[in-house]
Design an enzyme around this catalytic site. Sequence first.
Site, PDB file in Angstrom:
ATOM      1  N   GLU A 132       0.761  -1.392  -0.006  1.00  0.00           N
ATOM      2  CA  GLU A 132       0.008  -0.042   0.054  1.00  0.00           C
ATOM      3  C   GLU A 132       0.951   1.278   0.103  1.00  0.00           C
ATOM      4  O   GLU A 132       1.953   1.203   0.328  1.00  0.00           O
ATOM      5  CB  GLU A 132      -0.859   0.063   1.403  1.00  0.00           C
ATOM      6  CG  GLU A 132      -1.853   1.130   1.694  1.00  0.00           C
ATOM      7  CD  GLU A 132      -2.769   1.345   0.510  1.00  0.00           C
ATOM      8  OE1 GLU A 132      -2.564   1.433  -0.531  1.00  0.00           O
ATOM      9  OE2 GLU A 132      -4.083   1.470   1.107  1.00  0.00           O
ATOM     10  N   ASP A 133       0.147   2.364  -0.691  1.00  0.00           N
ATOM     11  CA  ASP A 133       1.201   3.682  -0.596  1.00  0.00           C
ATOM     12  C   ASP A 133       1.018   4.217   0.777  1.00  0.00           C
ATOM     13  O   ASP A 133       2.325   4.640   1.173  1.00  0.00           O
ATOM     14  CB  ASP A 133       0.535   4.630  -1.725  1.00  0.00           C
ATOM     15  CG  ASP A 133      -0.911   4.871  -1.484  1.00  0.00           C
ATOM     16  OD1 ASP A 133      -1.476   4.055  -0.671  1.00  0.00           O
ATOM     17  OD2 ASP A 133      -1.310   5.530  -2.284  1.00  0.00           O
ATOM     18  N   GLY A 138      -5.695   4.438   9.102  1.00  0.00           N
ATOM     19  CA  GLY A 138      -5.789   3.198   9.224  1.00  0.00           C
ATOM     20  C   GLY A 138      -7.304   2.340   9.048  1.00  0.00           C
ATOM     21  O   GLY A 138      -7.244   1.263   8.997  1.00  0.00           O
ATOM     22  N   PHE A 185      -1.216  16.459   3.329  1.00  0.00           N
ATOM     23  CA  PHE A 185      -1.591  15.698   2.231  1.00  0.00           C
ATOM     24  C   PHE A 185      -0.604  15.491   1.093  1.00  0.00           C
ATOM     25  O   PHE A 185      -0.100  16.727   0.832  1.00  0.00           O
ATOM     26  CB  PHE A 185      -2.953  16.289   1.552  1.00  0.00           C
ATOM     27  CG  PHE A 185      -3.609  15.464   0.627  1.00  0.00           C
ATOM     28  CD1 PHE A 185      -4.522  14.176   1.056  1.00  0.00           C
ATOM     29  CD2 PHE A 185      -3.228  15.466  -0.616  1.00  0.00           C
ATOM     30  CE1 PHE A 185      -5.107  13.412  -0.185  1.00  0.00           C
ATOM     31  CE2 PHE A 185      -3.592  14.515  -1.835  1.00  0.00           C
ATOM     32  CZ  PHE A 185      -4.637  13.517  -1.393  1.00  0.00           C
ATOM     33  N   ARG A 198       0.659  11.629 -10.224  1.00  0.00           N
ATOM     34  CA  ARG A 198       1.145  10.552 -10.192  1.00  0.00           C
ATOM     35  C   ARG A 198       2.380  10.068 -10.754  1.00  0.00           C
ATOM     36  O   ARG A 198       3.259   9.468 -10.649  1.00  0.00           O
ATOM     37  CB  ARG A 198       0.069   9.318 -10.816  1.00  0.00           C
ATOM     38  CG  ARG A 198      -1.215   9.325  -9.735  1.00  0.00           C
ATOM     39  CD  ARG A 198      -1.975   7.858 -10.242  1.00  0.00           C
ATOM     40  NE  ARG A 198      -3.473   7.886  -9.881  1.00  0.00           N
ATOM     41  CZ  ARG A 198      -3.805   7.524  -8.655  1.00  0.00           C
ATOM     42  NH1 ARG A 198      -2.966   7.053  -7.780  1.00  0.00           N
ATOM     43  NH2 ARG A 198      -4.987   7.518  -8.334  1.00  0.00           N
TER      44      ARG A 198
HETATM   45  P1  5GP Z   1      -6.932   5.860   5.644  1.00  0.00           P
HETATM   46  O1  5GP Z   1      -8.223   4.934   5.627  1.00  0.00           O
HETATM   47  O2  5GP Z   1      -5.952   5.033   6.277  1.00  0.00           O
HETATM   48  O3  5GP Z   1      -7.291   7.038   6.390  1.00  0.00           O
HETATM   49  O4  5GP Z   1      -6.703   6.329   4.097  1.00  0.00           O
HETATM   50  C1  5GP Z   1      -5.953   5.360   3.415  1.00  0.00           C
HETATM   51  C2  5GP Z   1      -6.236   5.785   1.590  1.00  0.00           C
HETATM   52  O5  5GP Z   1      -6.340   7.155   1.777  1.00  0.00           O
HETATM   53  C3  5GP Z   1      -4.865   5.685   1.258  1.00  0.00           C
HETATM   54  O6  5GP Z   1      -4.820   4.337   0.623  1.00  0.00           O
HETATM   55  C4  5GP Z   1      -4.733   6.721   0.182  1.00  0.00           C
HETATM   56  O7  5GP Z   1      -5.631   6.447  -0.853  1.00  0.00           O
HETATM   57  C5  5GP Z   1      -5.594   7.742   0.738  1.00  0.00           C
HETATM   58  N1  5GP Z   1      -4.733   9.026   1.298  1.00  0.00           N
HETATM   59  C6  5GP Z   1      -4.695   9.177   2.577  1.00  0.00           C
HETATM   60  N2  5GP Z   1      -3.821  10.136   2.888  1.00  0.00           N
HETATM   61  C7  5GP Z   1      -3.265  10.377   1.796  1.00  0.00           C
HETATM   62  C8  5GP Z   1      -2.383  11.459   1.319  1.00  0.00           C
HETATM   63  O8  5GP Z   1      -1.825  12.260   1.997  1.00  0.00           O
HETATM   64  N3  5GP Z   1      -2.103  11.759  -0.115  1.00  0.00           N
HETATM   65  C9  5GP Z   1      -2.858  10.814  -0.872  1.00  0.00           C
HETATM   66  N4  5GP Z   1      -2.637  11.057  -2.253  1.00  0.00           N
HETATM   67  N5  5GP Z   1      -3.985   9.959  -0.726  1.00  0.00           N
HETATM   68  C10 5GP Z   1      -3.790   9.748   0.623  1.00  0.00           C
END
Ligand code: 5GP
Length: 216
Positions: A132-133, A138, A185, A198
């Site tokens: 995952e990126d 979480g 972000f 990207r």
């Molecule tokens: P979570 O459910 O952990 O809050 O969010 C996870 C998903 O949100 C990641 O897989 C990603 O797609 C997106 N995401 C969260 N923070 C960022 C960020 O700072 N930049 C980008 N491009 N995507 C984010």
Amino acid sequence: MSSPKFIKVEDNGHLYSIDHFSVPRHYEDSIGSILIPHGLIADRIERMARDIHEGFEGESMILLCILKGGFRFSQDLMNYIGAINCNSGKSFQIGLDFLRLKSYTNEESGELKIMGVDALESLKGKNVLIVEDIVDTGNTMQQLLKTLDVYQPKSVKVASLLLKRRPDSTGYIPDYVGFEIPNKFVIGYALDYNEYFRDLNHICVINDFGKKKYAI
Ligand code: 5GP
């Protein structure tokens, strides 16, 4: 004292100017600063590959790439693990699968959509490494792990290139993390803002102009 399992990028840590690195000209007006230059990303992934390789005990591994943001990380991680397979006493086959998750528009988190769920059926009895990126709150990863469990993989580990420091985090920490980053972000290295950025090699912070320019 042992090191934490990731590199911590401090809130007031060093930011790199775009004047000192190459960035696509079409994004120059929209990047605030570079948080993690591409060379550092590559070096960190090389070491993550070693840790993953050393910790793996099965005969084969399915690398489950989470699209689209995990695409570049998966590719680089697979190459580094592959190189270790060629040059060390231990070697295991690596299979590849893809899932697409979507939960963000602009900077807002929304409902999680999982696409490509068919791939999950083939994971029964397999050793899976989710790639995952970024793990932000979480929530996404916790939901995905729950979904995956239903398909009875043999083992599941998670490698995330980034882990965000958020006050409202669920507390979930992946097995392998590249960098812990401030609550900002970020874009680049396949991470997008509404599908833009990207095609940027470094992990960067978007500026206010960029947020407006690429908003939908
Ligand atoms: P979570 O459910 O952990 O809050 O969010 C996870 C998903 O949100 C990641 O897989 C990603 O797609 C997106 N995401 C969260 N923070 C960022 C960020 O700072 N930049 C980008 N491009 N995507 C984010």
